[in-house]
Write a protein that holds these residues in place. Sequence first.
Motif: not given
Length: 332
Positions: A279-281, A2-6, A287-288
């Motif tokens: 780690s992937a997420i 969810l944090l990645l999508v946001v 980096v984003l």
Amino acid sequence: MLLLVVSIGLAVSIGSAGLSLSDVWGILIYKITGIHLFGDWSDSDVAIVMQIRLSRVILAVLVGACLATAGAGFQGVLRNPLADPYTLGVASGSSVGAAFIIFFGLQSLMGLWTIPLVAFVTGALTLFAVFALARSKGAMAVETLILAGVIIQSFLGAFVSFMVSMSEGVVNQILYWLMGSLALRSWDHVYMLLPFLIVGVPLIAFFAHRLNLFAFGERHAAHLGVNVERTKLIVLVGSTLLTAAAVSVSGVIGFVGLVVPHLLRLLVGPDYRRIIPLSAIGGGIFVLWADTVARIALSPREIQLGIVTALVGAPFFALLLYRHKLGGKGGM
């Protein structure tokens, strides 16, 4: 997740082009669903959002995921929490290839793919050179492997320094590549990196349980049925190819593979069955946001991405050392 999508949504919405939030999301919704809900935009606005911002955001996520997963793999195999994706000299190998191409003005040899392909090949060849130097009687001791990586890294680093010192008109291009950046990247770079991520992350995650056993020592892991040498070879090759692929499109970006697995280890414990996928997420998120800061902090000028990750990663690394020192004193 969810944090990645946001984070992706927010990063796409931020930029120096002056597009409103409604325009950005109107364009995204229109391109995804074909429905024009709101916003009034031009073709150039669509190009900015879809071809420049979104491709760069996705590439930042992929680069971070590759480097952080590789870092977790290296730390698991080498049983060294200070290991990172560049431990075996892959960054120096890729840097030699990229610096060579820039130094001799061969960037147009294969078009957009020239520097990434050459950097990837030289990074992969570096791995095999390290293996050849470290292997003895069919086995690779961890200490010998790390030492071989340091030797190869120093040797190739000298070549890079030599080309930097001899270059005149292109010295800035070489230095910018060495400091890492996602500027002027496109969907082609995303398509180049995506297959490595799709194959590499599940491959390393498959060996997560074996990496947990490595924590007790290679001999103990072998007694529990783990093929130690094969596991080390596959995880190291997979981690190195992830690193070489990421470095080939972004240049050298430090501290991602060191900081992210460490942080996750503090949050979720030492189980690599959790650390590797997270780690992937987490690497993608790190980096984003680092790239987003690089884009907007001094807009319209950009900071090199490697500088931002180092400014964040170095203090965190110092904090880890400080905590380790306190833990050592407490144990005494």
